[in-house]
Design a protein around this motif. Structure first.
Motif, PDB file in Angstrom:
ATOM      1  N   UNK A   1      -5.160 -10.548  11.486  1.00 49.55           N
ATOM      2  CA  UNK A   1      -4.072  -9.828  10.838  1.00 49.55           C
ATOM      3  C   UNK A   1      -4.581  -9.035   9.635  1.00 49.55           C
ATOM      4  N   UNK A   2      -5.429  -9.667   8.804  1.00 51.11           N
ATOM      5  CA  UNK A   2      -5.977  -8.983   7.630  1.00 51.11           C
ATOM      6  C   UNK A   2      -6.889  -7.833   8.046  1.00 51.11           C
ATOM      7  N   UNK A   3      -7.723  -8.072   9.060  1.00 50.71           N
ATOM      8  CA  UNK A   3      -8.659  -7.035   9.498  1.00 50.71           C
ATOM      9  C   UNK A   3      -7.919  -5.802  10.020  1.00 50.71           C
ATOM     10  N   UNK A   4      -6.942  -6.023  10.876  1.00 52.06           N
ATOM     11  CA  UNK A   4      -6.193  -4.893  11.430  1.00 52.06           C
ATOM     12  C   UNK A   4      -5.405  -4.178  10.341  1.00 52.06           C
ATOM     13  N   UNK A   5      -4.790  -4.937   9.439  1.00 55.29           N
ATOM     14  CA  UNK A   5      -4.012  -4.323   8.356  1.00 55.29           C
ATOM     15  C   UNK A   5      -4.900  -3.485   7.445  1.00 55.29           C
ATOM     16  N   UNK A   6      -6.099  -3.996   7.140  1.00 57.85           N
ATOM     17  CA  UNK A   6      -7.021  -3.235   6.301  1.00 57.85           C
ATOM     18  C   UNK A   6      -7.409  -1.916   6.965  1.00 57.85           C
ATOM     19  N   UNK A   7      -7.714  -1.978   8.273  1.00 59.92           N
ATOM     20  CA  UNK A   7      -8.070  -0.761   8.992  1.00 59.92           C
ATOM     21  C   UNK A   7      -6.927   0.231   9.061  1.00 59.92           C
ATOM     22  N   UNK A   8      -5.714  -0.254   9.325  1.00 62.37           N
ATOM     23  CA  UNK A   8      -4.550   0.626   9.400  1.00 62.37           C
ATOM     24  C   UNK A   8      -4.274   1.260   8.042  1.00 62.37           C
ATOM     25  N   UNK A   9      -4.382   0.474   6.964  1.00 62.00           N
ATOM     26  CA  UNK A   9      -4.135   1.010   5.626  1.00 62.00           C
ATOM     27  C   UNK A   9      -5.148   2.098   5.272  1.00 62.00           C
ATOM     28  N   UNK A  10      -6.420   1.850   5.602  1.00 60.96           N
ATOM     29  CA  UNK A  10      -7.459   2.854   5.338  1.00 60.96           C
ATOM     30  C   UNK A  10      -7.182   4.133   6.150  1.00 60.96           C
ATOM     31  N   UNK A  11      -6.808   3.972   7.414  1.00 69.99           N
ATOM     32  CA  UNK A  11      -6.544   5.137   8.275  1.00 69.99           C
ATOM     33  C   UNK A  11      -5.387   5.969   7.726  1.00 69.99           C
ATOM     34  N   UNK A  12      -4.308   5.325   7.332  1.00 73.22           N
ATOM     35  CA  UNK A  12      -3.147   6.066   6.833  1.00 73.22           C
ATOM     36  C   UNK A  12      -3.489   6.797   5.540  1.00 73.22           C
ATOM     37  N   UNK A  13      -4.094   6.064   4.592  1.00 74.29           N
ATOM     38  CA  UNK A  13      -4.393   6.678   3.294  1.00 74.29           C
ATOM     39  C   UNK A  13      -5.485   7.741   3.410  1.00 74.29           C
ATOM     40  N   UNK A  14      -6.476   7.487   4.282  1.00 73.51           N
ATOM     41  CA  UNK A  14      -7.583   8.434   4.370  1.00 73.51           C
ATOM     42  C   UNK A  14      -7.341   9.581   5.313  1.00 73.51           C
ATOM     43  N   UNK A  15      -6.818   9.303   6.503  1.00 74.88           N
ATOM     44  CA  UNK A  15      -6.673  10.341   7.521  1.00 74.88           C
ATOM     45  C   UNK A  15      -5.330  11.047   7.462  1.00 74.88           C
ATOM     46  N   UNK A  16      -4.269  10.318   7.173  1.00 72.56           N
ATOM     47  CA  UNK A  16      -2.950  10.941   7.153  1.00 72.56           C
ATOM     48  C   UNK A  16      -2.593  11.497   5.774  1.00 72.56           C
ATOM     49  N   UNK A  17      -2.913  10.743   4.719  1.00 71.54           N
ATOM     50  CA  UNK A  17      -2.604  11.214   3.361  1.00 71.54           C
ATOM     51  C   UNK A  17      -3.700  12.129   2.842  1.00 71.54           C
ATOM     52  N   UNK A  18      -4.931  11.885   3.253  1.00 74.37           N
ATOM     53  CA  UNK A  18      -6.014  12.776   2.869  1.00 74.37           C
ATOM     54  C   UNK A  18      -6.843  12.325   1.694  1.00 74.37           C
TER      55      UNK A  18
ATOM     56  N   UNK B   1      -1.229   5.511  -5.054  1.00 81.36           N
ATOM     57  CA  UNK B   1      -0.721   5.845  -3.724  1.00 81.36           C
ATOM     58  C   UNK B   1      -1.369   4.957  -2.665  1.00 81.36           C
ATOM     59  N   UNK B   2      -2.698   4.762  -2.784  1.00 79.80           N
ATOM     60  CA  UNK B   2      -3.396   3.883  -1.840  1.00 79.80           C
ATOM     61  C   UNK B   2      -2.842   2.463  -1.895  1.00 79.80           C
ATOM     62  N   UNK B   3      -2.610   1.971  -3.114  1.00 83.43           N
ATOM     63  CA  UNK B   3      -2.097   0.610  -3.271  1.00 83.43           C
ATOM     64  C   UNK B   3      -0.717   0.465  -2.639  1.00 83.43           C
TER      65      UNK B   3
END
Length: 416
Positions: A59-76, A175-177
């Motif tokens: 759960x932590x691993x997937x959540x960390x990856x999803x959070x990074x993807x949203x903040x990095x790829x979608x938010x920029x 924003x990342x937090x």
């Protein structure tokens, strides 16, 4: 010719050992099997611990990856380090607990990062700024009516922002937090930890503790050892604290199943564990009285009948089996027949029993009813399992002072 005998071939003989070498060899021979057994046991424990935490780790691993993807790829954000940090921190410090607690952690992280981000953008970073930022973040969290977890997280995240991250890109860390916190909140809601595992295991531990106290009491009565009886009484008193923990775990489990659409099917099982609080509380009270009367019997030189001590031992064995069943994710219904048989045996009164002996027998009968309720029966159904007996009856709930354990008693016909 003279008979020339051929000497036997020389055998390789090990060199003689010094006393220290012989002692070391003896220790190795004695302790090597123990070390091997402990190593195997340790590996089993570690393997079981890994299996228990596998869901949490995933759960932590997937959540960390999803959070990074949203903040990095979608938010920029090119370096969205606080998104996965916030996600893992929120899940880790609220694992298996209420959604409200996850929200508290998320708010605490967001407050700390916001205060730190804002302050270093204006004043830069340093040890003075660090102290000020931590104080402001924790004070602001307190004004928001935060609990200890939320306040602590505000201070910790403020430290991260002030000391570990460069000052460029103002407010991107906040924003990342927030993104990481939202991902953690979604993960805790959609795929929460099992709401049944912790309360079930804790309930199993309480029943095991009840069984151990009974065993110690029976041993003390057989050996006439007052120190063992006192130790069993201390253990019985301490076991009551575990009920508070079970109450909190059950409340957390109920909150989880009511807030997650994927855990609604666990509601009956979690409610069944929560319903064990009352019979477990009664069982602990009854057994505490039993242990005290065992101590009184030993001090006063009263001989408790062997049949009564056997009742205690057999009740302990049944409780251990019930604890094992609870740990296997279902109520210990297999124990009902054994408890009914033990209840039948408890109806027989020894010739000229002493007062403490009869109180002990009465408490065994009451504890049998309590444990029957732990199997899932109502109080009335549990009473129907118990044959009618004549015994000394008292109301254990009226008892307050542990040192004055002679309740008002009368000889009555009873159904438990």
């Amino acid at each position: 010719m003279p008979d020339v005998s051929v000497p036997p071939p020389l055998r390789d003989t090990p060199p003689s050992r010094s006393p220290i070498e012989r002692a070391w060899h003896g220790l190795a021979v004695e302790f090597a099997p123990r070390v091997a057994r402990r190593s195997a046991s340790s590996l089993q424990v570690r393997g079981q611990r890994l299996r228990n935490r596998a869901f949490f780790i995933l759960q932590c691993a997937i959540s960390a990856g999803v959070a990074w993807f949203i903040a990095g790829n979608l938010i920029g954000n090119p370096e969205p380090i606080f998104a996965p940090i916030a996600a893992v921190v929120a899940l880790g410090q609220s694992y298996g607990q209420r959604i409200e607690r996850v929200l508290q952690i998320v708010v605490g992280v967001a407050v700390g990062v916001l205060v730190g981000d804002l302050f270093i953008h204006v004043f830069g970073s340093g040890f003075v700024q660090l102290a000020f930022v931590v104080a402001v973040a924790m004070a602001l969290a307190t004004l928001l009516d935060a609990g200890v977890l939320m306040t602590t997280q505000a201070g910790v995240q403020a430290i991260f922002v002030t000391m570990l991250v460069p000052t460029d890109g103002a407010f991107s860390r906040w924003t990342d937090a927030v993104i990481g916190g939202i991902v953690a909140l979604a993960a805790a809601t959609i795929t929460p930890a099992s709401p049944l595992r912790k309360p079930r295991r804790h309930a199993s531990g309480i029943v095991n503790e009840i069984a151990d106290v009974l065993t110690e009491s029976a041993t003390a009565l057989r050996t006439r050892n007052i120190d063992d009886a006192d130790a069993a009484l201390d253990r019985a008193r301490a076991s009551e604290k575990a009920l508070t923990t079970l109450q909190n775990l059950a409340d957390d489990g109920l909150a989880v199943v009511r807030s997650s659409p994927f855990r609604r099917g666990h509601l009956p099982a979690v409610q069944a564990i929560a319903d064990l609080l009352t019979p477990l509380d009664r069982a602990i009270r009854n057994i505490r009285v039993l242990v005290r009367r065992a101590g009184v019997a030993i001090r006063e030189g009263e001989e408790v009948p062997k049949a009564y001590i056997d009742l205690i031992d057999d009740l302990s064995a049944i409780a251990h089996a019930m604890a094992d069943e609870l740990a296997e994710r279902h109520l210990p219904q297999k124990a009902r027949a054994d408890l009914r048989d033990l209840g039948e045996r408890s109806t027989y009164v020894s010739d000229h029993p002493g007062l403490s002996s009869e109180v002990i027998r009465a408490q065994v009968r009451s504890a049998i009813v309590d444990l029957l309720m732990v199997t899932g029966l109502t109080h009335e159904e549990a009473l129907s399992y118990m044959p009618v007996a004549y015994s000394l009856e008292h109301d254990h709930d009226d008892e307050v002072d542990d040192d004055d354990d002679v309740p008002t008693q009368d000889l009555t016909r009873r159904d438990q």
